[in-house]
Motif scaffolding. Structure first.
Motif, PDB file in Angstrom:
ATOM      1  N   ASP A 251      15.651  -8.430  50.526  1.00 40.72           N
ATOM      2  CA  ASP A 251      15.486  -8.650  51.962  1.00 40.72           C
ATOM      3  C   ASP A 251      14.759  -7.449  52.563  1.00 40.72           C
ATOM      4  OD1 ASP A 251      15.651  -9.093  54.680  1.00 40.72           O
ATOM      5  OD2 ASP A 251      17.789  -9.600  54.674  1.00 40.72           O
ATOM      6  N   PRO A 252      13.550  -7.634  53.102  1.00 45.22           N
ATOM      7  CA  PRO A 252      12.791  -6.505  53.677  1.00 45.22           C
ATOM      8  C   PRO A 252      13.547  -5.755  54.768  1.00 45.22           C
ATOM      9  CG  PRO A 252      11.414  -8.469  53.499  1.00 45.22           C
ATOM     10  CD  PRO A 252      12.808  -8.909  53.182  1.00 45.22           C
ATOM     11  N   LEU A 253      14.527  -6.394  55.398  1.00 46.50           N
ATOM     12  CA  LEU A 253      15.303  -5.722  56.437  1.00 46.50           C
ATOM     13  C   LEU A 253      15.883  -4.415  55.933  1.00 46.50           C
ATOM     14  CD1 LEU A 253      16.856  -5.548  59.149  1.00 46.50           C
ATOM     15  CD2 LEU A 253      18.593  -7.041  58.132  1.00 46.50           C
ATOM     16  N   PHE A 254      16.323  -4.401  54.665  1.00 44.96           N
ATOM     17  CA  PHE A 254      17.037  -3.239  54.145  1.00 44.96           C
ATOM     18  C   PHE A 254      16.121  -2.185  53.538  1.00 44.96           C
ATOM     19  CE2 PHE A 254      20.279  -6.557  54.348  1.00 44.96           C
ATOM     20  CZ  PHE A 254      21.192  -5.896  55.157  1.00 44.96           C
ATOM     21  N   GLN A 255      14.823  -2.279  53.851  1.00 43.52           N
ATOM     22  CA  GLN A 255      13.934  -1.138  53.629  1.00 43.52           C
ATOM     23  C   GLN A 255      14.050  -0.150  54.781  1.00 43.52           C
ATOM     24  OE1 GLN A 255       9.870  -1.901  52.337  1.00 43.52           O
ATOM     25  NE2 GLN A 255      10.439  -3.931  51.570  1.00 43.52           N
ATOM     26  N   PHE A 256      14.566  -0.615  55.918  1.00 42.55           N
ATOM     27  CA  PHE A 256      14.774   0.233  57.090  1.00 42.55           C
ATOM     28  C   PHE A 256      13.474   0.919  57.515  1.00 42.55           C
ATOM     29  CE2 PHE A 256      18.892   0.033  54.946  1.00 42.55           C
ATOM     30  CZ  PHE A 256      19.722  -0.356  55.987  1.00 42.55           C
ATOM     31  N   CYS A 257      12.395   0.156  57.569  1.00 44.54           N
ATOM     32  CA  CYS A 257      11.134   0.742  58.023  1.00 44.54           C
ATOM     33  C   CYS A 257      10.322  -0.284  58.807  1.00 44.54           C
ATOM     34  CB  CYS A 257      10.321   1.285  56.850  1.00 44.54           C
ATOM     35  SG  CYS A 257       9.868   0.084  55.611  1.00 44.54           S
ATOM     36  N   MET A 305      12.158 -13.007  53.437  1.00 44.19           N
ATOM     37  CA  MET A 305      11.666 -12.932  52.063  1.00 44.19           C
ATOM     38  C   MET A 305      10.391 -13.756  51.883  1.00 44.19           C
ATOM     39  SD  MET A 305      15.289 -13.127  50.000  1.00 44.19           S
ATOM     40  CE  MET A 305      14.497 -13.196  48.381  1.00 44.19           C
ATOM     41  N   LEU A 306      10.373 -14.950  52.446  1.00 41.64           N
ATOM     42  CA  LEU A 306       9.190 -15.809  52.325  1.00 41.64           C
ATOM     43  C   LEU A 306       7.971 -15.169  52.991  1.00 41.64           C
ATOM     44  CD1 LEU A 306      10.806 -19.312  52.998  1.00 41.64           C
ATOM     45  CD2 LEU A 306       9.823 -18.500  50.833  1.00 41.64           C
ATOM     46  N   ALA A 307       8.218 -14.370  54.036  1.00 43.11           N
ATOM     47  CA  ALA A 307       7.119 -13.751  54.771  1.00 43.11           C
ATOM     48  C   ALA A 307       6.671 -12.429  54.156  1.00 43.11           C
ATOM     49  CB  ALA A 307       7.534 -13.520  56.231  1.00 43.11           C
TER      50      ALA A 307
END
Length: 444
Positions: A251-257, A305-307
């Motif tokens: 999940d890109p959210l948890f890159q925190f950027c 994730m799809l994006a």
């Protein structure tokens, strides 16, 4: 000392030279240079560390202790030595009894450690040194929610597991210590190669900032299908962009950027600075995430994730698993709403029946007006909640639709009964007290 030099030291050297070369196991880093490891550990055993573990008062008196670590193949540029700190000493001196529950272990640490930084460090040290990696168990994504309390107690009892167990106990401990934490699902790249299995690590908010912790990789490594303990702090309290060199969240959210890496950028180790992308306001998304239920979190995670660009096999597999979990969570949400509404319906029906029985006795024995009014207000609130909850179900699997429709009809029937008696009370309280008894004869 002569006996040690000519008898025990050769045995130690021979024992450790049997450590084999590289192997990749889910969630564990790989190491080589077995003979260097053997010599390092042999030298370590000659050092006067006994007093550090023998008496607690000695532990607290020491400030730092130098510890030499074996060379690794980690893609991170990590110095070959690190310092053991006071929080580490507190963690290593934890009594066995303290480690029997999350609450008792954190309570023990809080006797000596006061800041979030100290507590997070000590918890990482305790987990990485007390949980052994189980090479016979692999990472198993779960499609259903587990009983975390039972899982945590099992971990504390058995003291073994894979990344799922390391992260679960770590998160439970830091949350007990008062810090916000999440388990992150993702995959790894090491020395330019993608590792074949999913992995888990943790994000912890410390004094207002988010940091990454991987207690699994901090515990040791696997060689020749055997776990080799090698506690280290290379994956303790890292900025998110530093851990992104080896750890990629699904999940890109948890890159925190604000400009998350795409899967392809991480996989290939390339970063296209010229690529125009909208700013990702991850703080707003995280604030929303904390308020969402399981179903909403899964749906939004899948969209992110799809994006996030071209998927590899692990990402594709996780997308499929997320879709299955969305279906499971959707059914669970329907059943939870149905059961909650059913229970509220039963409570409301019981409450209004008590009022009807009291009304049939012409309100004898006598009660205060407020108490009588409450006998109708309570079932009204209950049936109103039941109606609101059942109406949150906008779609349901075919096998549940008939039961849901029947429950809605039952709710409306009880709500109508409650309203009828509410109108009676309204009329009753308008009358002078001497005329109220006659109202019962008129409404039989």
């Amino acid at each position: 000392m002569v006996l040690f030099q000519y008898f025990f030291l050769p045995i130690i050297r021979i024992s450790f030279t049997f450590v084999a070369d590289n192997i990749e196991i889910a969630g564990m880093p790989q190491y080589s240079n077995s003979r260097l490891i053997a010599w390092t550990i042999s030298i370590f055993m000659l050092l006067p560390f006994g007093r550090l573990f023998s008496a607690r008062q000695d532990v607290y008196a020491s400030a730092t202790t130098s510890l030499s670590l074996p060379a690794t193949k980690s893609s991170l540029d990590v110095p070959p030595t690190e310092q053991l700190t006071f929080p580490d000493s507190v963690a290593m001196a934890a009594p066995e009894a303290a480690g029997r529950s999350v609450a008792s272990l954190v309570a023990y640490m809080k006797q000596y450690l006061k800041t979030e930084n100290q507590l997070a460090r000590a918890i990482y040290t305790w987990v990485s040194r007390n949980i052994k990696y189980n090479v016979y168990i692999t990472y198993t994504p779960k499609s259903e929610e587990t009983d975390e309390a039972k899982e945590i107690q099992k971990i504390l009892s058995e003291r073994k597991g894979v990344c799922q167990e390391y992260t679960l106990i770590f998160k439970a401990l830091v949350q007990e210590a008062g810090m916000e934490a999440y388990i992150i699902n993702g995959y790894n790249r090491q020395n330019g190669t993608l590792l074949p299995d999913p992995h888990q690590w943790c994000a912890v908010r410390i004094e207002g900032k988010w940091y990454m912790f991987d207690p699994t990789w901090g515990a040791g490594f696997v060689e020749d299908y055997k776990f080799v303990p090698s506690p280290n702090h290379r994956f303790c309290k890292l900025p998110s962009d530093t851990l992104l060199k080896t750890h990629m969240p699904f999940d890109p959210l948890f890159q925190f950027c604000e400009r998350p890496l795409t899967y392809e950028e991480f996989d290939t180790g390339t970063y296209d600075e010229q690529r125009s992308v909208p700013v990702f306001y991850w703080r707003d998304s995280l604030a929303l995430y904390t308020r969402q239920d399981t179903l909403q979190r899964l749906v939004n995670a899948r969209q992110r994730m799809l994006a996030n660009g071209k998927s590899n096999d692990l990402v594709y597999y996780t997308l499929e698993l997320t879709s299955q979990n969305i279906r499971v969570a959707g059914i669970r949400k329907v059943l939870t709403a149905y059961n909650t509404a059913m229970n509220l319906l039963g409570e409301s029906a019981d409450a209004i029946n008590k009022f009807i029985q009291y009304r049939n006795k012409a309100f004898e024995p006598k009660k205060e007006d407020e108490e009588i009014q409450k006998m109708v207000d309570v079932p009204e609130r209950l049936i109103s909640r039941a109606d609101s909850i059942i109406n949150t179900i906008h779609s349901a699997p075919d096998q549940y639709r008939e039961q849901i429709l029947e429950l809605r009809d039952q709710i409306m029937e009880v709500a109508t009964t409650v309203y009828k008696h509410k109108l009676f009370l309204r009329q009753y309280f308008k009358l002078p007290e001497k005329q109220r008894k006659g109202l019962f004869k008129q409404t039989k």
